[in-house]
Design an enzyme around this catalytic site. Structure first.
Site, mmCIF file in Angstrom:
data_model
loop_
_atom_site.group_PDB
_atom_site.id
_atom_site.type_symbol
_atom_site.label_atom_id
_atom_site.label_comp_id
_atom_site.label_asym_id
_atom_site.label_seq_id
_atom_site.Cartn_x
_atom_site.Cartn_y
_atom_site.Cartn_z
ATOM 1 N N GLY A 83 10.645 35.412 14.364
ATOM 2 C CA GLY A 83 10.664 36.074 15.658
ATOM 3 C C GLY A 83 10.563 37.583 15.540
ATOM 4 N N ASP A 84 10.355 38.105 14.342
ATOM 5 C CA ASP A 84 10.189 39.542 14.137
ATOM 6 C C ASP A 84 9.249 39.734 12.940
ATOM 7 O OD1 ASP A 84 10.453 42.265 14.552
ATOM 8 O OD2 ASP A 84 12.541 42.389 13.941
#
Length: 181
Positions: A83-84
Site C-alpha cells: 500500500g506504499d
C-alpha cells in the site's frame, strides 16, 4: 522505528522486525499478509537475507520490505504487493537518526517482482538521516507503481545518498521511471 536511545516507537506494529541482529535468514516461501504498518522491517542489523518472501499488504503506509540502518543485506526473489513503497531503504529519521548515525550500506536487491506499489517500486528515503550508500538494484520487475525508482527526502533530514546502482529493471505500468526529490 527507533529513537536515540534505541527504543521502539509505540506506533502501529510491523508484521516482522529484525532488530539489532546478525546473520538472519527469512524466507522459504513465507507469505506475509495485511500488515498494520511496514511488513518486513530490518533495522540496525548486519548480514540479513530476505529471500522468497511473498508480501500482500494493501493498507496505508504498508511498505513491503524496509531496510533501515543496516549493512550487508540481500533481498532477492521476493514478490510484493504494498500500500506504499514496495522495497524501501531508510537510515533513521531526523535527530534520532543523526544521533545513532548508522548508515544503510552494501545492499543487493535482485530478482524481485514488485507486483503493485501505491508509491515507489523501490524507494530510497524519506528517512535518510544516517546516510545511505552502495545499493544495487538488479534484475527487478516493477509491474505497477506510481514511481519505479524513487529517491526522496525532506529538508532537515539530510546526510547523504550515494552510489545507488540500478540495472536491468523493467517498469511496466508506472507514471514515472526515476524521480529524485
Amino acid at each position: 522505528w527507533w529513537d536515540a536511545r534505541h527504543t521502539h516507537h509505540a506506533g502501529r506494529p510491523h508484521l516482522i522486525e529484525v532488530y539489532e541482529s546478525r546473520h538472519v535468514e527469512i524466507g522459504g516461501g513465507l507469505t506475509l499478509r495485511d500488515s498494520a504498518f511496514w511488513t518486513a522491517h530490518c533495522v540496525l542489523s548486519y548480514g540479513v537475507l530476505l529471500e522468497n518472501i511473498h508480501v500482500d499488504s494493501r493498507g496505508r503506509n504498508t511498505d513491503g520490505i524496509v531496510i533501515d540502518s543496516s549493512t550487508d543485506v540481500v533481498a532477492r526473489r521476493n514478490s510484493i504487493v504494498s500500500g506504499d513503497d514496495g522495497i524501501s531503504i531508510k537510515s533513521g529519521r531526523d535527530e534520532a537518526g543523526r544521533s545513532v548515525g548508522r548508515p544503510t550500506e552494501d545492499l543487493v536487491l535482485m530478482d524481485n517482482v514488485i507486483v503493485k506499489a501505491s508509491a515507489g517500486g523501490v524507494a530510497v528515503g524519506s528517512e535518510v538521516s544516517g546516510g545511505i550508500r552502495h545499493v544495487y538494484v538488479l534484475n527487478t520487475t516493477i509491474q505497477k507503481a506510481t514511481i519505479a525508482c524513487y529517491v526522496k527526502s525532506m529538508p532537515g533530514r539530510g546526510a547523504y545518498v550515494q552510489d545507488i546502482y540500478v540495472r536491468d529493471v523493467v517498469a511496466e505500468q508506472v507514471k514515472e521511471c526515476i524521480t529524485v526529490n
